[in-house]
Design a protein around this motif. Structure first.
Motif, PDB file in Angstrom:
ATOM      1  N   GLU A  43      23.623  33.897  57.983  1.00  0.00           N
ATOM      2  CA  GLU A  43      23.363  34.178  59.371  1.00  0.00           C
ATOM      3  C   GLU A  43      22.966  35.495  58.993  1.00  0.00           C
ATOM      4  O   GLU A  43      22.188  35.882  59.390  1.00  0.00           O
ATOM      5  N   THR A  44      23.952  36.128  59.604  1.00  0.00           N
ATOM      6  CA  THR A  44      24.534  36.826  59.743  1.00  0.00           C
ATOM      7  C   THR A  44      22.986  38.374  58.462  1.00  0.00           C
ATOM      8  O   THR A  44      22.129  39.408  59.030  1.00  0.00           O
ATOM      9  N   ILE A  45      23.503  37.672  56.596  1.00  0.00           N
ATOM     10  CA  ILE A  45      22.156  37.994  56.320  1.00  0.00           C
ATOM     11  C   ILE A  45      21.038  38.143  56.058  1.00  0.00           C
ATOM     12  O   ILE A  45      20.048  39.166  56.848  1.00  0.00           O
ATOM     13  N   LEU A  49      17.823  40.726  57.693  1.00  0.00           N
ATOM     14  CA  LEU A  49      16.787  40.503  55.685  1.00  0.00           C
ATOM     15  C   LEU A  49      15.628  40.866  57.435  1.00  0.00           C
ATOM     16  O   LEU A  49      14.005  41.594  57.065  1.00  0.00           O
ATOM     17  N   VAL A  50      15.171  40.111  58.513  1.00  0.00           N
ATOM     18  CA  VAL A  50      14.460  39.592  59.240  1.00  0.00           C
ATOM     19  C   VAL A  50      14.058  40.976  59.830  1.00  0.00           C
ATOM     20  O   VAL A  50      12.662  41.240  59.986  1.00  0.00           O
ATOM     21  N   GLU A  51      14.703  42.002  60.100  1.00  0.00           N
ATOM     22  CA  GLU A  51      14.396  42.857  61.235  1.00  0.00           C
ATOM     23  C   GLU A  51      14.561  43.941  60.300  1.00  0.00           C
ATOM     24  O   GLU A  51      13.606  45.029  60.529  1.00  0.00           O
ATOM     25  N   VAL A  56       9.697  47.060  58.640  1.00  0.00           N
ATOM     26  CA  VAL A  56       8.658  47.520  57.322  1.00  0.00           C
ATOM     27  C   VAL A  56       7.314  47.395  58.324  1.00  0.00           C
ATOM     28  O   VAL A  56       6.195  48.117  58.276  1.00  0.00           O
ATOM     29  N   ILE A  57       7.133  46.039  58.802  1.00  0.00           N
ATOM     30  CA  ILE A  57       5.427  46.042  59.681  1.00  0.00           C
ATOM     31  C   ILE A  57       4.919  46.982  60.633  1.00  0.00           C
ATOM     32  O   ILE A  57       4.157  47.281  60.900  1.00  0.00           O
ATOM     33  N   SER A  58       6.212  46.652  61.067  1.00  0.00           N
ATOM     34  CA  SER A  58       6.329  47.366  62.312  1.00  0.00           C
ATOM     35  C   SER A  58       5.291  48.737  62.021  1.00  0.00           C
ATOM     36  O   SER A  58       4.839  49.646  62.635  1.00  0.00           O
ATOM     37  N   ASP A  59       6.587  49.508  60.861  1.00  0.00           N
ATOM     38  CA  ASP A  59       6.114  50.941  60.665  1.00  0.00           C
ATOM     39  C   ASP A  59       4.594  51.098  59.772  1.00  0.00           C
ATOM     40  O   ASP A  59       3.840  52.137  60.068  1.00  0.00           O
ATOM     41  N   ASN A  60       3.954  50.371  59.451  1.00  0.00           N
ATOM     42  CA  ASN A  60       2.573  50.104  59.191  1.00  0.00           C
ATOM     43  C   ASN A  60       1.504  49.555  59.826  1.00  0.00           C
ATOM     44  O   ASN A  60       0.465  49.265  59.354  1.00  0.00           O
ATOM     45  N   ARG A  61       2.730  49.031  61.214  1.00  0.00           N
ATOM     46  CA  ARG A  61       0.392  48.684  62.562  1.00  0.00           C
ATOM     47  C   ARG A  61       0.267  50.039  62.597  1.00  0.00           C
ATOM     48  O   ARG A  61       0.689  51.055  62.861  1.00  0.00           O
TER      49      ARG A  61
END
Length: 61
Positions: A43-45, A49-51, A56-61
């Motif tokens: 679960e931790t991993i 991964l989601v974070e 990455v998605i937030s930086d590309n917007r």
């Protein structure tokens, strides 16, 4: 991200945890070990991964 799987089979390891950690550090990667059988760190991993994906998605917007 570098994940060692089947950590419950420590006696059958081909690459030591220390070597994997060193490689991950040299490459600038997050490192962890997990076992689906014992559910250790799974679960931790996935949360990490989601974070990472969100970052990455937030930086590309």
């Amino acid at each position: 991200m570098l994940i060692g799987n089947k950590s419950d089979l420590a006696k059958k390891k081909v690459i030591s945890t220390e070597d994997a950690m060193e490689f991950a550090k040299e490459q600038g990667l997050f490192f962890s070990e997990a076992s689906a059988l014992s559910e250790d760190n799974v679960e931790t991993i996935f949360l990490r991964l989601v974070e990472e994906i969100y970052g990455v998605i937030s930086d590309n917007r």
